[in-house]
Enzyme design. Structure first.
Site, short mmCIF file in Angstrom:
data_model
loop_
_atom_site.label_atom_id
_atom_site.label_comp_id
_atom_site.label_asym_id
_atom_site.label_seq_id
_atom_site.Cartn_x
_atom_site.Cartn_y
_atom_site.Cartn_z
N GLU A 19 -2.46 -5.88 64.72
CA GLU A 19 -1.08 -6.05 64.29
C GLU A 19 -0.03 -6.00 65.40
O GLU A 19 1.00 -6.67 65.30
CB GLU A 19 -0.74 -4.96 63.25
CG GLU A 19 -1.51 -5.09 61.95
CD GLU A 19 -1.16 -6.36 61.18
OE1 GLU A 19 0.03 -6.73 61.13
OE2 GLU A 19 -2.09 -7.00 60.65
N SER B 217 -21.63 28.68 8.08
CA SER B 217 -22.11 30.06 8.26
C SER B 217 -21.75 30.66 9.61
O SER B 217 -21.88 31.87 9.80
CB SER B 217 -23.62 30.11 8.07
OG SER B 217 -23.95 29.78 6.73
#
Length: 771
Positions: free
Chosen positions: A88, A463
């Site tokens: 770059e 239960s």
């Protein structure tokens, strides 16, 4: 004369240049005051997503539109920085924001190439554009970019500018910054990438969509080679390093980001909490949430739940392929068409979706996403064999080319046909001392069903609710040895709050007078109803709130004794924790701490700890007796399958609702409470005899087998005020040399039997005489 002839054009050019300079100066004077403040750079706060971690610090979830992982310039590998500069802006550390040599070089290259082949933006100019400007290609924007670049260079160091670039630049696939891109493309942290991978990443800023290695691997490779050659030209790497990097294979990560463990329900719970506190800022502030779930526990819970759900599903047979697609003969683009057909369907962990290519009684070949051809043979076809025949009952559901099926590898690594279960399941495990959630699985597959059955599913407890009624009875003078009559009952609508009711025991048998300990171990419904009758409905309704239950969800009618009220698995976990911890009310929590992006702690869990700051809600003797009775459920009751764990320090209770609609097992060890549940989202029967002991208990066992591995067997110390006495098991009365021992509150010792049972003729007659 010649001098004048030459002077005129020179003066004209000079005047034009001066006018141009004046115009540039004027433009600069006009634009400079409008340039944005650099505060956003000097106080850089990138949009870092919300991240969720396990107790060990492993990433388990992430939320945010932008994937980011902020790294400092010092944390960035040197060869990556070199690759970025080579690609770059190789003169980054020499120019002052605008590289005039680069501008001339780009202009010459563009002129020679006959088009705009090169740009001249420096890294500083790209930072200016990314933070402050649009990407429109106008002279004004370019001029503003250059002026901003000068301003940035004047205000920040070169390293700081490069650091901003490394973290801010967009690199495709929702990834901002090189650290996030390394994770996205290679499934690696930035410090684990190699030179070849660094060069590929460095090639992305020029055009992330064009050089994206997921979308365009060939172009990405070409760009990578360009970056490597630039590095070599700049003497940043040797010829040998160049050759090795160009040849080095790169594995591209093509899936969504993988996380350390299956914890999607916990992650979503955490996201909701953080969003409620911080709003939309939760997704951009870099907040880190450290949960309490642990990888070994979470993975064991996930495997146990899925195994249990699949085992239930297998018992009820194969339902046929999920769908069918057309497979044209001689399809010249078959793979592409198969991929498109599979797109709407997702794998469920190790349960894969596949398209059948060929099928007969001995072999099925199927295509899985990505081009994998799977062959299923022999035993792998057993589950679905009926659908490989021409049985007219099967009709058009037969497995044939174009059928969409599910496949999975078994324990022997052999492919088999399976199916996604229609039932749902949930498991939650908490520490009873402080309520810390160690594992939570809210359903079979979060991607298929986001409903969290641990926290959101209000179901009948069956239960598994009986222990809370029995606990209430101990406060009313009952003991584990109290004789309860397990005999038929009938109630009209006024007594039940609904229809007339004639309750029955699960096995359809009545045992007559039995001790309360036996009634709980064998889950006798009629005995439980008589206990509730004796202690009073309103008393029981109020008592259960001590454990964290909502009284309004448990109306004061007799079916409450059998768990007809509504609970969530999380509520049951809290309730059973009270028995496990000696009678204290704890509150479950799953977030240990919340940190900001710098690691500063914003919130820290402050749990209620049993024996310290938690409230004592039941007598520790009560908790001890209930634990003792629930140990009998495992040793000689409805959950004897759990004896395979080889431990005598576990206790629990099975739960099955009417018509086998909900199946539960709620069990604990001194330091761990685990609840498992199985049922359909739209309540319907699981099938005859699909009880809590058959459906939910195996999930609990498989999880606890891992969770308690290498954990020593605990002993339950006898609380003060508990007395051991020998009793006659038939009468529940104390007896010299009685057959069994029993625990009692010191002040509730039963009387000594003065007459033998034989003189009364029957146990029933004795029971009526004494009680």
């Amino acid at each position: 004369m010649l001098f004048r002839w030459l002077a005129y054009p020179f003066l004209a050019a000079l005047a034009t240049s001066l006018i141009g300079i004046l115009l540039i100066v004027f433009a600069a004077l006009v634009i400079i005051p409008t340039l944005p403040s650099l505060e956003v750079l000097t106080d850089y706060r990138p949009k870092i997503p919300l991240r969720i971690y396990s107790a060990e610090g492993l990433l388990i979830g992430e939320f945010g539109e932008e994937r980011r992982d902020f790294v400092t310039i010092d944390e960035t590998p040197a060869f990556l920085k070199q690759a970025i500069l080579a690609a770059e802006d190789d003169r980054f550390y020499q120019h002052g924001g605008v590289d005039y040599i680069g501008v001339l070089r780009a202009a010459y290259s563009n002129f020679a190439g006959g088009g705009a082949l090169q740009g001249a933006s420096t890294i500083t100019m790209q930072v200016a554009r990314n933070f402050f400007l649009t990407k429109e290609k106008t002279l004004t924007r370019k001029f503003s970019e250059a002026l901003l670049a000068f301003k940035i260079e004047h205000s920040l160091s070169k390293d700081k500018i490069l650091e901003l670039y490394i973290n801010q630049i967009y690199l495709g696939q929702r990834s901002y910054g090189f650290s996030a891109a390394a994770q996205t493309y290679f499934d690696k942290s930035l410090d684990d990438i190699n030179l070849a991978e660094a060069a590929m990443l460095a090639g992305l800023p020029k055009a992330p969509s064009r050089f994206n290695p997921v979308v365009n691997p060939k172009r990405a490779k070409i760009r990578q080679h360009y970056v490597l050659k630039r590095m070599h030209e700049l003497d940043l790497i040797s010829s040998k390093e160049l050759a090795m990097a160009e040849k080095q294979p790169i594995s591209i990560h093509r899936q969504v980001r993988n996380f350390a463990m299956p914890a999607e329900y916990v992650v979503e719970m955490a996201r909701q909490v953080i969003y409620q506190r911080f709003g939309e800022a939760a997704y951009t502030r870099g907040i880190k949430v450290f949960t309490t779930v642990r990888k070994p526990d979470q993975e064991a819970a996930y495997k146990a739940l899925r195994k249990g759900a699949l085992e239930y599903d297998n018992r009820h047979g194969y339902r046929g392929p999920e769908a069918f697609i057309n497979l044209p003969k001689n399809d010249t683009d078959l793979q592409k068409n198969l991929e498109e057909a599979l797109q709407p369907f997702n794998d469920s962990s190790d349960i894969l979706i596949a398209v059948v290519l060929s099928a007969n009684l001995n072999s099925v070949k199927a295509y899985h996403k990505g081009g994998e051809i799977i062959e299923i043979n022999r035993d792998g076809l057993a589950f679905a064999k009926k659908f490989l025949t021409n049985d007219p009952k099967i009709g058009n559901k037969r497995i044939r080319p174009g059928a969409l099926i599910r496949v999975q590898k078994n324990e022997k690594n052999v492919w088999q046909i399976v199916q996604l279960p229609q039932i749902e399941a949930a498991l939650v495990a908490i520490d009873p001392i402080d309520g810390m959630i160690r594992a939570l699985i809210g359903g079979f597959d979060f991607n298929l069903n986001q409903f969290n059955h641990v926290t959101q599913a209000w179901r009948q407890a069956g239960s598994s609710f009986k222990p809370f009624i029995y606990s209430a009875s101990l406060e009313k003078g009952f003991t584990p040895a109290t004789i309860i009559n397990d005999a038929p009952l009938f109630f009209d609508a006024a007594q039940t709050g609904g229809k007339s009711w004639e309750p029955k025991n699960f096995d359809g048998k009545f045992n007559g007078p039995i001790r309360m300990r036996v009634a709980l171990a064998q889950s006798k419904n009629l005995a439980s109803i008589r206990i509730l009758q004796a202690i009073g409905l309103r008393y029981a309704q109020d008592y259960i709130t001590r454990f964290g239950f909502d009284s309004n969800r448990h109306p004061p009618f007799l079916p409450m004794a059998l768990g007809a009220g509504s609970v969530t698995p999380m509520q049951l976990a809290v309730g059973y924790a009270t028995f496990a911890n000696g009678g204290f009310r704890i509150y479950p929590y799953f977030i240990d701490r919340i940190e900001d992006e710098q690691g500063n702690v914003l919130e820290l869990a402050q749990p209620h700890i049993a024996g310290k700051n938690a409230k004592q809600v039941i007598d520790p003797r009560n908790a001890f007796l209930m634990t003792s009775m629930m140990q009998d459920v495992i040793q000689r009751g409805t959950a004897t399958t759990a004896k395979r764990l080889g431990r005598n320090d576990i206790a629990g209770k099975t739960g099955t609702t009417s018509n086998f609609i909900d199946a539960w097992f709620c069990g604990f060890q001194k330091n761990l409470v685990t609840i498992s549940w199985v049922g359909f989202d739209e309540p319907k029967t699981l099938g005859k005899n699909e009880t809590g002991g058959r459906v939910a208990l195996p999930i609990w066992i498989n999880y606890m087998e891992h969770a308690l591995k290498n954990i020593p067997v605990e002993t339950h110390d006898l609380p003060k005020g508990i007395t051991v006495a020998r009793i006659n098991p038939a009468t529940g009365l104390r007896e010299q040399g009685g057959a069994i021992s029993e625990y009692f509150f010191h002040e509730q010792l039963p009387p000594v039997a003065e007459l033998p049972v034989e003189e009364f003729g029957s146990i029933e007659e004795l029971w009526h005489q004494l009680f």
